[in-house]
Design a protein around this motif. Structure first.
Motif, PDB file in Angstrom:
ATOM      1  N   UNK A  49      -8.316 -13.846 -11.516  1.00  0.00           N
ATOM      2  CA  UNK A  49      -8.411 -12.959 -10.357  1.00  0.00           C
ATOM      3  C   UNK A  49      -7.395 -11.829 -10.468  1.00  0.00           C
ATOM      4  N   UNK A  50      -6.165 -12.139 -10.876  1.00  0.00           N
ATOM      5  CA  UNK A  50      -5.159 -11.092 -11.077  1.00  0.00           C
ATOM      6  C   UNK A  50      -5.643 -10.057 -12.082  1.00  0.00           C
ATOM      7  N   UNK A  51      -6.267 -10.515 -13.157  1.00  0.00           N
ATOM      8  CA  UNK A  51      -6.789  -9.607 -14.180  1.00  0.00           C
ATOM      9  C   UNK A  51      -7.878  -8.717 -13.589  1.00  0.00           C
ATOM     10  N   UNK A  52      -8.749  -9.297 -12.797  1.00  0.00           N
ATOM     11  CA  UNK A  52      -9.801  -8.516 -12.155  1.00  0.00           C
ATOM     12  C   UNK A  52      -9.202  -7.451 -11.241  1.00  0.00           C
ATOM     13  N   UNK A  53      -8.171  -7.815 -10.499  1.00  0.00           N
ATOM     14  CA  UNK A  53      -7.504  -6.843  -9.627  1.00  0.00           C
ATOM     15  C   UNK A  53      -6.921  -5.694 -10.440  1.00  0.00           C
ATOM     16  N   UNK A  54      -6.249  -6.022 -11.543  1.00  0.00           N
ATOM     17  CA  UNK A  54      -5.675  -4.974 -12.402  1.00  0.00           C
ATOM     18  C   UNK A  54      -6.762  -4.066 -12.976  1.00  0.00           C
ATOM     19  N   UNK A  55      -7.889  -4.652 -13.367  1.00  0.00           N
ATOM     20  CA  UNK A  55      -8.996  -3.860 -13.913  1.00  0.00           C
ATOM     21  C   UNK A  55      -9.557  -2.888 -12.875  1.00  0.00           C
ATOM     22  N   UNK A  56      -9.339  -3.196 -11.610  1.00  0.00           N
ATOM     23  CA  UNK A  56      -9.801  -2.317 -10.532  1.00  0.00           C
ATOM     24  C   UNK A  56      -8.674  -1.438  -9.999  1.00  0.00           C
ATOM     25  N   UNK A  57      -7.590  -1.335 -10.787  1.00  0.00           N
ATOM     26  CA  UNK A  57      -6.498  -0.434 -10.459  1.00  0.00           C
ATOM     27  C   UNK A  57      -5.555  -0.934  -9.384  1.00  0.00           C
ATOM     28  N   UNK A  58      -5.507  -2.249  -9.186  1.00  0.00           N
ATOM     29  CA  UNK A  58      -4.661  -2.815  -8.137  1.00  0.00           C
ATOM     30  C   UNK A  58      -3.535  -3.643  -8.726  1.00  0.00           C
ATOM     31  N   UNK A  59      -2.428  -3.704  -8.004  1.00  0.00           N
ATOM     32  CA  UNK A  59      -1.320  -4.573  -8.350  1.00  0.00           C
ATOM     33  C   UNK A  59      -1.507  -5.868  -7.565  1.00  0.00           C
ATOM     34  N   UNK A  60      -1.685  -7.012  -8.243  1.00  0.00           N
ATOM     35  CA  UNK A  60      -1.914  -8.270  -7.527  1.00  0.00           C
ATOM     36  C   UNK A  60      -0.816  -8.607  -6.516  1.00  0.00           C
ATOM     37  N   UNK A  61       0.381  -8.086  -6.709  1.00  0.00           N
ATOM     38  CA  UNK A  61       1.489  -8.380  -5.803  1.00  0.00           C
ATOM     39  C   UNK A  61       1.485  -7.498  -4.558  1.00  0.00           C
ATOM     40  N   UNK A  62       0.634  -6.481  -4.540  1.00  0.00           N
ATOM     41  CA  UNK A  62       0.626  -5.577  -3.393  1.00  0.00           C
ATOM     42  C   UNK A  62      -0.685  -4.833  -3.278  1.00  0.00           C
ATOM     43  N   UNK A  63      -1.690  -5.479  -2.720  1.00  0.00           N
ATOM     44  CA  UNK A  63      -3.002  -4.864  -2.549  1.00  0.00           C
ATOM     45  C   UNK A  63      -2.909  -3.798  -1.458  1.00  0.00           C
ATOM     46  N   UNK A  64      -3.352  -2.592  -1.783  1.00  0.00           N
ATOM     47  CA  UNK A  64      -3.267  -1.515  -0.796  1.00  0.00           C
ATOM     48  C   UNK A  64      -4.597  -0.809  -0.540  1.00  0.00           C
ATOM     49  N   UNK A  65      -5.648  -1.262  -1.214  1.00  0.00           N
ATOM     50  CA  UNK A  65      -6.960  -0.651  -1.032  1.00  0.00           C
ATOM     51  C   UNK A  65      -7.990  -1.760  -0.814  1.00  0.00           C
ATOM     52  N   UNK A  66      -8.458  -1.893   0.400  1.00  0.00           N
ATOM     53  CA  UNK A  66      -9.393  -2.968   0.739  1.00  0.00           C
ATOM     54  C   UNK A  66     -10.675  -2.861  -0.073  1.00  0.00           C
ATOM     55  N   UNK A  67     -11.212  -1.669  -0.208  1.00  0.00           N
ATOM     56  CA  UNK A  67     -12.483  -1.495  -0.924  1.00  0.00           C
ATOM     57  C   UNK A  67     -12.357  -1.940  -2.377  1.00  0.00           C
ATOM     58  N   UNK A  68     -11.280  -1.542  -3.040  1.00  0.00           N
ATOM     59  CA  UNK A  68     -11.076  -1.936  -4.436  1.00  0.00           C
ATOM     60  C   UNK A  68     -10.842  -3.441  -4.539  1.00  0.00           C
ATOM     61  N   UNK A  69     -10.141  -4.002  -3.572  1.00  0.00           N
ATOM     62  CA  UNK A  69      -9.905  -5.446  -3.586  1.00  0.00           C
ATOM     63  C   UNK A  69     -11.226  -6.204  -3.466  1.00  0.00           C
ATOM     64  N   UNK A  70     -12.128  -5.741  -2.610  1.00  0.00           N
ATOM     65  CA  UNK A  70     -13.434  -6.399  -2.485  1.00  0.00           C
ATOM     66  C   UNK A  70     -14.234  -6.281  -3.770  1.00  0.00           C
ATOM     67  N   UNK A  71     -14.183  -5.117  -4.425  1.00  0.00           N
ATOM     68  CA  UNK A  71     -14.898  -4.964  -5.705  1.00  0.00           C
ATOM     69  C   UNK A  71     -14.344  -5.936  -6.742  1.00  0.00           C
ATOM     70  N   UNK A  72     -13.019  -6.066  -6.789  1.00  0.00           N
ATOM     71  CA  UNK A  72     -12.388  -6.989  -7.737  1.00  0.00           C
ATOM     72  C   UNK A  72     -12.770  -8.425  -7.413  1.00  0.00           C
TER      73      UNK A  72
END
Length: 60
Positions: A12-35
């Protein structure tokens, strides 16, 4: 072959990174849902193989 359930968090952390997110600090809900939706398509190994079991990646 999928991801072992014990490594699902790393997957899941890898998926978040692939969507441009830092797993320690999600700041974009839309990108988090895509991940998260991408992560749900990952096969998780080591769960209950019974056909009527509800053990899946969502539970992990």
């Amino acid at each position: 072959m999928g991801v072992l359930w014990r490594a699902a968090g790393e997957s899941l952390d890898q998926s978040l990174r692939e969507h441009g997110l830092d797993p320690a600090g999600i700041d974009t809900v839309e990108a988090a849902w895509r991940a998260f939706c991408a992560f749900l398509r990952v096969e998780i190994d080591g769960l209950d193989p019974e056909p009527d079991s509800d053990a899946d990646g969502f539970i992990v």
